[in-house]
Design an enzyme around this catalytic site. Structure first.
Site, PDB file in Angstrom:
ATOM      1  N   SER A 262      -7.598   0.622  -1.035  1.00 25.70           N
ATOM      2  CA  SER A 262      -6.763   0.109  -2.114  1.00 25.70           C
ATOM      3  C   SER A 262      -5.316   0.541  -1.888  1.00 25.70           C
ATOM      4  O   SER A 262      -5.028   1.393  -1.054  1.00 25.70           O
ATOM      5  CB  SER A 262      -7.250   0.661  -3.452  1.00 25.70           C
ATOM      6  OG  SER A 262      -6.930   2.040  -3.524  1.00 25.70           O
ATOM      7  N   LYS A 263      -4.434  -0.047  -2.695  1.00 20.58           N
ATOM      8  CA  LYS A 263      -3.023   0.304  -2.596  1.00 20.58           C
ATOM      9  C   LYS A 263      -2.834   1.789  -2.910  1.00 20.58           C
ATOM     10  O   LYS A 263      -1.991   2.454  -2.333  1.00 20.58           O
ATOM     11  CB  LYS A 263      -2.229  -0.569  -3.552  1.00 20.58           C
ATOM     12  CG  LYS A 263      -0.764  -0.176  -3.640  1.00 20.58           C
ATOM     13  CD  LYS A 263       0.064  -1.286  -4.211  1.00 20.58           C
ATOM     14  CE  LYS A 263       1.426  -0.887  -4.722  1.00 20.58           C
ATOM     15  NZ  LYS A 263       1.955   0.391  -4.436  1.00 20.58           N
ATOM     16  N   ARG A 264      -3.672   2.269  -3.826  1.00 19.44           N
ATOM     17  CA  ARG A 264      -3.550   3.688  -4.195  1.00 19.44           C
ATOM     18  C   ARG A 264      -3.815   4.625  -3.020  1.00 19.44           C
ATOM     19  O   ARG A 264      -3.182   5.666  -2.892  1.00 19.44           O
ATOM     20  CB  ARG A 264      -4.496   4.021  -5.355  1.00 19.44           C
ATOM     21  CG  ARG A 264      -3.727   4.032  -6.672  1.00 19.44           C
ATOM     22  CD  ARG A 264      -4.463   4.756  -7.719  1.00 19.44           C
ATOM     23  NE  ARG A 264      -5.721   4.051  -7.952  1.00 19.44           N
ATOM     24  CZ  ARG A 264      -6.819   4.640  -8.360  1.00 19.44           C
ATOM     25  NH1 ARG A 264      -6.846   5.928  -8.589  1.00 19.44           N
ATOM     26  NH2 ARG A 264      -7.923   3.939  -8.554  1.00 19.44           N
ATOM     27  N   ASP A 267      -0.662   4.732  -1.141  1.00 22.03           N
ATOM     28  CA  ASP A 267       0.364   5.523  -1.832  1.00 22.03           C
ATOM     29  C   ASP A 267       0.081   7.021  -1.686  1.00 22.03           C
ATOM     30  O   ASP A 267       0.981   7.815  -1.451  1.00 22.03           O
ATOM     31  CB  ASP A 267       0.402   5.163  -3.326  1.00 22.03           C
ATOM     32  CG  ASP A 267       0.929   3.747  -3.538  1.00 22.03           C
ATOM     33  OD1 ASP A 267       1.507   3.195  -2.577  1.00 22.03           O
ATOM     34  OD2 ASP A 267       0.750   3.199  -4.641  1.00 22.03           O
TER      35      ASP A 267
END
Ligand code: GLU
Length: 505
Positions: A262-264, A267
Site C-alpha cells: 500500500s501507499k502507507r 511512506d
C-alpha cells in the site's frame, strides 16, 4: 485462423497509477509485443464520483515514461474508439436492454435504504444478505412485480437499477492462464448491478461490452478482479459471445511479505509506490514518484517484470526488448510477489553504471544547480566517470563528490587526528612544491612524481597519501587520489594543500 492479439490496460482515473497498475500495464504490453498484437488503453471512467482531475494524463505520461506507449487509446484513435467509457455511454444502455430482452437481467426498484435495512436484519440473524435467486422474488423487481407496475414505476421516474439474473444451482467453469481451471457454485453469486438509473453502467457491464466490442483477445489484470470472473464469464455467455482468455496477475506484497503493498508501506519505509510524482488536486498533498526520485525507467520496468514473472533462468537484467522476447504468460506465478525496495535500487545502480557518462552528467547537472554550481559538461562527465560505480542515483554524486566542486570547508576530525602528525605539514608543503614544478599533471605522472619523492625521502606512503587525500577531499573517501589531483588541476590542488597546512598547522 487465430485472431490477432489485442490486449487492453483499463485503469479508472481515480488518482495516480499505483506501481501495481504499472506492472499490469507492463505485462499487457509485453504480451502484445511478444505476439505482434495491439496494446489498447481504455479509460474506465463510468464512476463520475470517483473521477479525479489529471489522473488520465498521469496514466498516459506514466506509460510513456516507462517506454510502453499504447497503440490505441485516447488521442490515438483506432477503429474501436472512443476509448473513454464516459464517451460510450449510449452503447451500454443498448446492451443492458439486450440482456433484459433475453431474460438475463431485470429491473430492480429496491431503494438503497430498503436494502440497507435488509442487510441489517440479515446481520442480526448472523447471515449475509445476498440479492439473488433465493430472495429475488420477494424483492421489488421486474421478476416479482407485474409488467404494468414495472412500466408505471419506470415512467414515474422511480429509482431503479438493472441487475444480472445469475443462475441457480450451476457450476460455472472457466480457465485462467495463470491459475488453471476453476469452478464456482453459482448459488453464491449475487445479482450484480449492471446499470444504474443515472444512465451509467457499472464496471462489470461496461468492461464486458467494451472488451467484446474492442475485440480484446486476452484480459490480463490484477488478482483483485478474480472474484468477478465468474460473473464476467456468465455475462459473455448471456450475450452469446465468445469470452476472451483471462490471466490474473498475482498480488504485489508488502516488503515484509504479508498483505498487499500500500501507499502507507511506501511512506513508512520511504520508497515511492507511484511511477511519477503526483500532486493531489484536492488536498495538494504530494506523493513521491520513481522518476523524480532519480530512478531510470529501465530499472523500474526491469524490476516490475520480475514481480510475479520469471524467465525460468537466473537472468535478472532485461531490457524492454529482451523482456518482450522472453515473456511467457505461462511463467507468471500464482503466489504473491514481495516488493523489495532494495532490489529496485540494485537495478537502478546497474542501469546507472550502464548509462553513458554524458547522460548521467546531465541528470547530475540538476543537482549541481541546486547547490549553486554551474554545470560544465566536460568536467562533470569526468566526475561521473570517477564516481558512478559508487552511486545508485545520479544525485548521489553530490554526496560522493561535492569536493570536486567546492574545496573542503572542514576536515574529518577522526581522519585528521589519525593522519595529521607533527611533520605532516612539512611533507605536504614539500610535495606541493614538487607538484608545482610538474608540467604533466596527469594522474599517472603526478603519482609517479609523488611516489618518487616519498621514496627519495625514505618516508612511508602512510605519511603522505592520507593527508594529501584529506587536503583535497576533507575526508578519507573518494577514488584514486591522483585521479582527483588530475581533475582538480594544479592550481586547485596546490591551493587545497596549502589551506590544510594553514588550518591543521
Ligand atoms: N477499471 C478496472 C481497474 O481499475 C479494470 C479492471 C480490468 O482490467 O478488468 O483496474
Amino acid at each position: 485462423m487465430t485472431k490477432p492479439v489485442r490486449v487492453r490496460f483499463a485503469p479508472s482515473p481515480t488518482g495516480p497509477l499505483h506501481i501495481g497498475g504499472v506492472r499490469t500495464a507492463l505485462f499487457n504490453y509485453l504480451f502484445a509485443k511478444k505476439h505482434g498484437g495491439t496494446f489498447v488503453l481504455r479509460i474506465e471512467d463510468t464512476d463520475q464520483n470517483r473521477y479525479v482531475e489529471g489522473a488520465e494524463e498521469y496514466i498516459i505520461s506514466s506509460l510513456n515514461w516507462c517506454g510502453m506507449p499504447f497503440d490505441e487509446g485516447p488521442g490515438k484513435e483506432g477503429s474501436f474508439g472512443p476509448y473513454r467509457q464516459s464517451e460510450r455511454k449510449s452503447l451500454y444502455q443498448k446492451y443492458a436492454g439486450i440482456l433484459l430482452e433475453k431474460g438475463h437481467a431485470y429491473y430492480a426498484f429496491d431503494t438503497p435504504e430498503e436494502l440497507n435495512a435488509l442487510r441489517k436484519t440479515y446481520e442480526e440473524k448472523g447471515d449475509t444478505f445476498i440479492y439473488n435467486w433465493h430472495n429475488r422474488n420477494e424483492l421489488q423487481n421486474s421478476l416479482s412485480l407485474s409488467q404494468d407496475e414495472v412500466n408505471a414505476r419506470i415512467e414515474r421516474g422511480d429509482h431503479y437499477v438493472i441487475r444480472f439474473k445469475s443462475p441457480q444451482d450451476e457450476k460455472v467453469r472457466f480457465t485462467d492462464l495463470v491459475r488453471g481451471s476453476m469452478e464456482i457454485d453459482s448459488n453464491v453469486l449475487d445479482d450484480k448491478i449492471l446499470f444504474k438509473s443515472d444512465g451509467m453502467p457499472t464496471y462489470h457491464l461496461a468492461n464486458i461490452v467494451d472488451d467484446h466490442l474492442m475485440e480484446i483477445t486476452h484480459v490480463i489484470r490484477g488478482e483483485e478482479w478474480l472474484p468477478s470472473l465468474a460473473l464476467h464469464v456468465l455475462l459473455y455467455r448471456a450475450f452469446g459471445w465468445d469470452s476472451p482468455e483471462f490471466a490474473h496477475l498475482p498480488l504485489i506484497l508488502k516488503p515484509a511479505g504479508k498483505g498487499k503493498l500500500s501507499k502507507r508501506d511506501g511512506d513508512k519505509l520511504g520508497f515511492p509506490v507511484f511511477p511519477l510524482e503526483w500532486k493531489d488536486p484536492a488536498s495538494q498533498e504530494i506523493s513521491k514518484g520513481y522518476r523524480e526520485e532519480g530512478y531510470f525507467p529501465e530499472a523500474v520496468v526491469n524490476f516490475l517484470a520480475l514481480l510475479g514473472w520469471n524467465p525460468g533462468t537466473d537472468q535478472e537484467i532485461f531490457s524492454m526488448e529482451a523482456l518482450i522476447n522472453a515473456f511467457d504468460i505461462a511463467r507468471v506465478n500464482k503466489s504473491g510477489a514481495r516488493f523489495d525496495p532494495d532490489k529496485i535500487k540494485w537495478f537502478n545502480q546497474h542501469y546507472l553504471q550502464e548509462s553513458d557518462n554524458g547522460v548521467v552528467a546531465e541528470l547530475f547537472g540538476k543537482e549541481l544547480e541546486k547547490h549553486g554550481v554551474e554545470p560544465d559538461a566536460d568536467y562533470d562527465q569526468k566526475v561521473v566517470g570517477l564516481l558512478k560505480e559508487r552511486a545508485v542515483f545520479a544525485n548521489d554524486l553530490w554526496d560522493l563528490g561535492s569536493y570536486f566542486y567546492q574545496a573542503p570547508e572542514a576536515y574529518d576530525a577522526k581522519a585528521s587526528k589519525k593522519s595529521w602528525k607533527e611533520n605532516t605539514k612539512e611533507y605536504i608543503l614539500k610535495v606541493a612544491e614538487v607538484l608545482r614544478n610538474t608540467e604533466d599533471f596527469s594522474s599517472e605522472n603526478t603519482e609517479k612524481v609523488v611516489k618518487a619523492w616519498i621514496a627519495e625521502n625514505e618516508l612511508g606512503f602512510g605519511q603522505v597519501m592520507p593527508p594529501l587525500r584529506l587536503s583535497l577531499v576533507g575526508a578519507m573517501k573518494g577514488p584514486h587520489v591522483f585521479d582527483i589531483v588530475e581533475l582538480l588541476g594544479k592550481d586547485e590542488t596546490l591551493a587545497r594543500m596549502k589551506k590544510i597546512c594553514d588550518v591543521l598547522g
